[in-house]
Design an enzyme around this catalytic site. Structure first.
Site, PDB file in Angstrom:
ATOM      1  N   GLY A   1       0.781  -1.232   0.000  1.00 36.85           N
ATOM      2  CA  GLY A   1       0.000   0.000   0.000  1.00 36.85           C
ATOM      3  C   GLY A   1       0.808   1.273   0.000  1.00 36.85           C
TER       4      GLY A   1
ATOM      5  CD  GLU B   1       0.205  -8.960   0.588  1.00 37.54           C
ATOM      6  OE1 GLU B   1      -0.755  -8.340   0.079  1.00 37.54           O
ATOM      7  OE2 GLU B   1       0.057  -9.871   1.421  1.00 37.54           O
TER       8      GLU B   1
ATOM      9  N   GLY C   1       2.386  -2.983  -4.658  1.00 37.94           N
ATOM     10  CA  GLY C   1       1.855  -3.070  -6.013  1.00 37.94           C
ATOM     11  C   GLY C   1       2.029  -1.746  -6.724  1.00 37.94           C
ATOM     12  NE  ARG C   2      -1.753   3.095  -5.103  1.00 41.00           N
ATOM     13  CZ  ARG C   2      -2.951   3.066  -5.688  1.00 41.00           C
ATOM     14  NH1 ARG C   2      -3.135   3.684  -6.835  1.00 41.00           N
ATOM     15  NH2 ARG C   2      -3.953   2.426  -5.116  1.00 41.00           N
TER      16      ARG C   2
ATOM     17  CE1 TYR D   1     -11.571   2.425  -6.088  1.00 43.38           C
ATOM     18  CE2 TYR D   1      -9.867   2.669  -7.753  1.00 43.38           C
ATOM     19  CZ  TYR D   1     -10.656   1.866  -6.960  1.00 43.38           C
ATOM     20  OH  TYR D   1     -10.512   0.512  -7.027  1.00 43.38           O
TER      21      TYR D   1
ATOM     22  CB  CYS E   1     -22.399   7.281 -23.964  1.00 47.09           C
ATOM     23  SG  CYS E   1     -24.018   8.082 -24.010  1.00 47.09           S
TER      24      CYS E   1
END
Length: 413
Positions: free
Chosen positions: A227, A270, A272-273, A313, A343
């Site tokens: 995170g 862990e 990721g980002r 988000y 659309c």
């Protein structure tokens, strides 16, 4: 910061306009040097004790990027059979894959068991299922640490309101199920949420998980989750995640636990980002500019099908404007709303954002799109998903995923 593209030499001397013309837009562009630098950084979070960074592949599963993670010494977390198969295809041995699923079927769990991949059970029900499938096996359990953090409530994965993990009060039940099926609890893991820039909630969760770990004998590993955030407001000089300070504050917490536990298990995280977000931009073409009720709208081909984070988000992504291959100066800004071609009224990349005046034919360059960008793409409005290219460390450009076609979409019918 005047221009991230220029300061980081993101295109490594290549003309972004020529790239856009050759590969089309919208287009995901990755920089290998940046990706490797971030992956190397997470691999060194803990150096005093046994440690591995497990790249959380849900952020980006492109096989070519997974190969970079493998070369940089990262292990990987998978959340589905599909992600496991991507990792195997990329060359990851089973020992370097950790299956961390949520509410999966017996068939998915059996796939991991059959391939000898360590699995984490997210609930007592899943632990019971695992035991029935693999009596006498080794397994991990995901603990809900009671602490959560993240940039949006939808990505907070720890605490009292989330679906993830087993609460501490049910630890005796974990032991009961393990005894019933002769299971070895090899590890415990947690995840408190995604995109936090203040390390303190994470450090609190680490301390709490290590306190809980003392209730488990002979653990092979303890996984703290990921995170770590990245500065999405980098054009406004947002500070980076304080990695060095974080590492200094983490080590004494580990020292205390090792002294109490009598040895150091393998520690894991862990990320990721942090590994991939800053290593990608999206190039999109401005196709129309219009004025409605005193507002200026710049319409691009970067719809919410290409990058859903702003719509899903309310996420911020910096945008730089490129004209004739050069970044347009930010000296003169005007308020504009940058939209996609889907659309939906929520199809917005940036709302009322001060930007250089955008003109038809310009390129909109959306920053920090390597994480939860292509991996969350869709074919909404029957628009094929975009191509991905990699600017390699030797300066060459490689197509690492071709653009989908209408024929691709038709094949499933």
């Amino acid at each position: 910061m005047n221009s991230f593209i220029e300061q980081s030499n993101f295109f490594e001397g290549k003309d972004p306009e020529r790239i856009a013309q050759e590969y089309g837009t919208p287009l995901y562009v990755y920089n290998e040097n940046i990706l490797r630098t971030r992956m190397d950084a997470v691999a060194k979070v803990i150096t005093k004790y046994p440690y591995t960074a497990n790249y959380s592949v849900k952020a980006n599963t492109n096989i070519h990027i997974l190969k970079l993670a493998l070369e940089e010494g990262n292990n990987c977390d998978a959340m589905s059979v599909g992600e496991i198969q991507m990792l195997l295809k990329a060359g990851f041995p089973k020992e370097r894959i950790f299956f961390v699923p949520n509410n999966v079927s017996a068939e998915e769990m059996q796939f991991a068991i059959g391939h000898g991949i360590m699995t984490s059970c997210d609930s007592l029900a899943q632990l019971e299922l695992y035991g029935s499938l693999n009596k006498g096996g080794k397994v991990a359990v995901r603990i809900n640490p009671g602490v959560g953090a993240g940039h949006h409530e939808k990505v907070v994965t720890g605490g009292k309101k989330t679906k993830f993990g087993i609460s501490e009060e049910f630890i005796p039940k974990i032991f009961e199920i393990a005894s019933k099926y002769n299971l070895t609890i090899a590890g415990i893991n947690q995840h408190i949420g995604s995109l936090f820039m203040d390390p303190q909630p994470y450090l609190d969760a680490v301390s709490n998980l290590l306190r809980i770990a003392l209730q488990f004998k002979d653990l092979e590993f303890v996984d703290f989750g990921g995170g770590y955030g990245i500065p999405y407001h980098k054009l406004d000089d947002e500070a980076v995640f304080p990695m060095e300070d974080f590492k200094k504050r983490l080590e004494p917490i580990l020292d205390d636990f090792v002294a109490k536990y009598g040895r150091a298990p393998l520690f894991k995280s862990e990320p990721g980002r942090f590994c991939v977000a800053e290593g990608s931009v999206i190039l999109g073409r401005v196709h129309a500019v219009k004025h409605n009720n005193g507002k200026t709208f710049a319409g691009t081909d970067i719809g919410m099908n290409v990058l859903v984070r702003p719509s899903m988000y309310d996420s911020w992504h910096d945008i730089e404007v490129i004209r004739e291959g050069k970044v347009v100066s930010s000296d003169n800004l005007m308020e504009q709303t940058v939209t996609g071609n889907i659309c939906e009224s929520g199809d917005l990349l940036a709302k009322d954002r001060p930007l250089p005046e955008m003109k038809r034919g310009d390129l909109a360059c959306v920053l920090d799109t390597g994480a939860y960008g292509w991996s969350m793409c869709s074919t909404y409005n029957s628009r094929p998903r975009p191509a991905e290219i990699l600017i390699c460390k030797d300066g060459s450009v490689k197509l690492i995923r071709r653009r989908e076609t209408i024929e691709d979409l038709m094949r499933l019918f």
